[in-house]
Design a protein around this motif. Sequence first.
Motif, PDB file in Angstrom:
ATOM      1  N   LYS A   1       0.779  -1.369  -0.107  1.00 27.23           N
ATOM      2  CA  LYS A   1      -0.059   0.366  -0.369  1.00 27.23           C
ATOM      3  C   LYS A   1       0.782   1.576   0.159  1.00 27.23           C
ATOM      4  O   LYS A   1       1.714   1.049   1.350  1.00 27.23           O
TER       5      LYS A   1
ATOM      6  N   PHE B   1       0.775   5.816  -0.094  1.00 26.69           N
ATOM      7  CA  PHE B   1      -0.505   5.938  -0.280  1.00 26.69           C
ATOM      8  C   PHE B   1       0.676   8.112  -0.602  1.00 26.69           C
ATOM      9  O   PHE B   1       1.434   7.482  -0.875  1.00 26.69           O
TER      10      PHE B   1
ATOM     11  N   ARG C   1      -6.256  -2.744   8.252  1.00 26.76           N
ATOM     12  CA  ARG C   1      -7.231  -1.904   7.790  1.00 26.76           C
ATOM     13  C   ARG C   1      -7.677  -2.319   6.676  1.00 26.76           C
ATOM     14  O   ARG C   1      -8.762  -2.899   5.814  1.00 26.76           O
TER      15      ARG C   1
ATOM     16  N   ALA D   1      -9.030  -5.290   7.383  1.00 27.82           N
ATOM     17  CA  ALA D   1     -10.669  -5.694   7.759  1.00 27.82           C
ATOM     18  C   ALA D   1     -10.940  -5.124   6.725  1.00 27.82           C
ATOM     19  O   ALA D   1     -12.987  -4.344   6.658  1.00 27.82           O
ATOM     20  N   THR D   2     -10.567  -4.721   5.428  1.00 30.61           N
ATOM     21  CA  THR D   2     -11.324  -4.731   4.556  1.00 30.61           C
ATOM     22  C   THR D   2     -11.601  -2.787   4.077  1.00 30.61           C
ATOM     23  O   THR D   2     -12.351  -1.599   3.479  1.00 30.61           O
ATOM     24  N   LEU D   3     -11.786  -2.283   4.811  1.00 31.76           N
ATOM     25  CA  LEU D   3     -11.180  -1.265   4.704  1.00 31.76           C
ATOM     26  C   LEU D   3     -10.478   0.657   4.050  1.00 31.76           C
ATOM     27  O   LEU D   3     -11.013   0.877   3.399  1.00 31.76           O
ATOM     28  N   ILE D   4      -9.346  -0.581   3.627  1.00 31.99           N
ATOM     29  CA  ILE D   4      -8.479   0.407   2.493  1.00 31.99           C
ATOM     30  C   ILE D   4      -8.358  -0.830   1.940  1.00 31.99           C
ATOM     31  O   ILE D   4      -7.883  -1.882   2.109  1.00 31.99           O
ATOM     32  N   LYS D   5      -8.191  -0.707   0.027  1.00 37.93           N
ATOM     33  CA  LYS D   5      -7.745  -1.536  -0.267  1.00 37.93           C
ATOM     34  C   LYS D   5      -6.685  -1.637  -1.109  1.00 37.93           C
ATOM     35  O   LYS D   5      -5.978  -0.503  -0.652  1.00 37.93           O
TER      36      LYS D   5
ATOM     37  N   GLU E   1     -17.465  -8.169   1.528  1.00 36.96           N
ATOM     38  CA  GLU E   1     -18.436  -8.435   2.484  1.00 36.96           C
ATOM     39  C   GLU E   1     -18.670  -9.798   2.985  1.00 36.96           C
ATOM     40  O   GLU E   1     -18.760  -9.725   4.895  1.00 36.96           O
TER      41      GLU E   1
ATOM     42  N   ARG F   1     -16.072  -9.529   5.532  1.00 38.45           N
ATOM     43  CA  ARG F   1     -15.986  -8.559   7.617  1.00 38.45           C
ATOM     44  C   ARG F   1     -17.338  -9.089   7.963  1.00 38.45           C
ATOM     45  O   ARG F   1     -17.175  -9.030   9.080  1.00 38.45           O
TER      46      ARG F   1
ATOM     47  N   PHE G   1     -13.717  -6.242  14.180  1.00 40.63           N
ATOM     48  CA  PHE G   1     -12.353  -5.355  13.922  1.00 40.63           C
ATOM     49  C   PHE G   1     -12.153  -4.609  14.980  1.00 40.63           C
ATOM     50  O   PHE G   1     -13.732  -4.076  15.148  1.00 40.63           O
TER      51      PHE G   1
ATOM     52  N   GLU H   1     -10.413   3.972  16.543  1.00 42.04           N
ATOM     53  CA  GLU H   1     -10.539   4.351  15.904  1.00 42.04           C
ATOM     54  C   GLU H   1     -11.689   4.659  15.450  1.00 42.04           C
ATOM     55  O   GLU H   1     -12.727   5.684  14.865  1.00 42.04           O
ATOM     56  N   LEU H   2     -12.266   3.499  16.086  1.00 43.32           N
ATOM     57  CA  LEU H   2     -13.770   3.647  15.533  1.00 43.32           C
ATOM     58  C   LEU H   2     -14.721   3.687  16.796  1.00 43.32           C
ATOM     59  O   LEU H   2     -14.649   3.113  17.843  1.00 43.32           O
TER      60      LEU H   2
END
Lengths: 408, 262
Positions: free
Chosen positions: B16, B18, B66, B69-73, B91, B94, B99, B103-104
């Motif tokens: 990943k 950024f 993350r 947890a599939t929050l980012i690809k 999906e 999840r 998770f 932050e959540l």
Amino acid sequence: MGIRKPTANSKAQSGFMAVMKKELKRFFTDRRMVLTTILFPGLMIYLLYTVMGSALSSFTTVDEGYVPQVYAVGLPGSLEPLTGSAGLEFQAIDEGQVDAIKESIQNKEADLLLVFSPGFADLVADRLAGKTDALGTTPPSVELYFNSTRTESSNAYGTMAGILGAYKDASFPLFTVNAGDQTFDLASERDTAGFLFSSLLPMLMMLFLFSGSMAVAPESISGEKERGTIATMLVTPLKRWELALGKVVSISCIALLGGMSSFIGIMMSLPNLLGSLPEGANATLYSFGDYALLLLVILSTVLVFIGFISIISAWAKTVKEAGSLVMPLMILVMLVGAMAMFSQSAQQGLLFYLIPVYNSVQCMVGIFSFTSAPLAVAVTIGVNLLVSAACVFVLTKMLSSEKVIFAR
Amino acid sequence: MEKPQEEILRATGLSKTFRLSAKQQKIERTKDRERVAVDQLSFSAYSNEIYGLLGPNGAGKTTTLRMLATLIKPDSGDALVAGKSIVREPEQVRAHIGFLTSELKLEDFFTPNYLFDFFASLHAVVPERAAAQKKALFERFGIDEFAEVKVGNLSTGMKQKASLVISLVHDPDIIIFDEPTNGLDVITAKVVTDYLYELRGQGKTIILSTHIFSLVERLCDRVGIIIDGRMVADGSLAAICQGKCLEERFFDLYVKEAGEVA
């Protein structure tokens, strides 16, 4: 494993419904939010317009027992009976006092000063008698000095100018305009009232629907993003479209209630705002069908507003930022709404009804002025539903984007 | 007796990158427009296991979790979680994970009781199962006492407990926990770590990230050491330590990978 393996259909419904229920519960169990979003708009508009109306009327009326301070130089005796009936009392003065009286009018101590040209009455009589030499000369004159910033002075001026005009016409009629007691305005009472409502209500409705939407959407979307509670939902199997649709539909319901409250506030306060309304100009002017159409138009408009504001809110990092980003859109909506004030009746061309926001305003103008075409209303509702569906689609994409959700 | 272990998560070549904003470039004193947060990361985790991702701040632990947890690809690579791809079947992934990270957050306005039911419906848990799970977890963590108090009025420790319980509403096989004891008071931290052990005993897989050596030594069966987005060591605690203590071993690796400790 405790996970149910449901059919796609039943699961989809449960996610969407769960989000809807949560949003509605969040709103309706918070007494403060219900008060500020639903009860206050209508109440505030009612109070504001009533106060504005009474302020406006106090601007144009004076105390009943008030006797204007009127001074006259060379007032002909023939005019005295006329002025007495209008409730004006004159104080005769000399030409030498004219400047002093003018100054006191300027200082708002006196109300009106009449200066008749010398020999006014005789010259008028000569002209009435048809003496040719009299007709060839400069006509006799009367000068009226007043102060337009003092209501009592303006009113006295208006009264006096009216009396003199009527006196002149009666003495020497060249021709008359609309003399007599017949009704010359052939507009029906219904049309007059409809015209009044259609020039005022669409703009107000758009404004209140938009502010109603603004009161709920940024809080529900930017707010959840800012507080990190939306990410908690995103790690569940909940589909992004269920979240987007659940949010848009539920906050639209709330914004709609806020808009209805504003509408009731407007209808109830209009008589107070405008002083008096044309005969029959009240909420009963419109039929149940008109109101049903209006409700459909309003509902589809709210969906469009919520769609737009939701996208902006999802983009914004904070509720505050969302608030400022939405402002240009609000100004645009107000401008489009203001255009309704200048339209006589609804647009005829169907193409106009393809433009969101503008189409809603035109539909409202049509409904309020009894000139709406059912097809135009249908096109508007269809277009608005399509636009809101597109907004839900964009919002779904945004909620799936890590750049949007984790933007810092 | 513990169940035999089976591979339940396999990450392969996760990467990943950024893009850095001008502001971030300034803060990090770099002219690079991009930063590789996670670089070709591969590892596996098994049932009945606590797997620790150990690394300094900014090593890429949170980004890795993350992605799982599939929050980012991921930009490239993939991970199979309970046999489902995080890229192609997010999906379903999840549905199998719990998770938990600071932050959540939970909405301040609602009560733990309501939120438990709400998240149970998002996970499509049948009501009877949700009720049984709620009863067990609320009792286990003493949430019964504040089940009807709005989250906004709870203490930090209570909020953490509520968040933990709600992340387990669907009884997931895999629990992903970012910095599990961060910001917790000593009592709550003990309750949480004890519970992670309990979950491990139930055959679950726990993946946690931390920079605390003692936590890894006390809890983890296996550990992956991440430095600058790369996995520099991965294996059982004993294999990694090679007779040294974990902290000593970590700094050996750190110096080798990243140079002197500034």
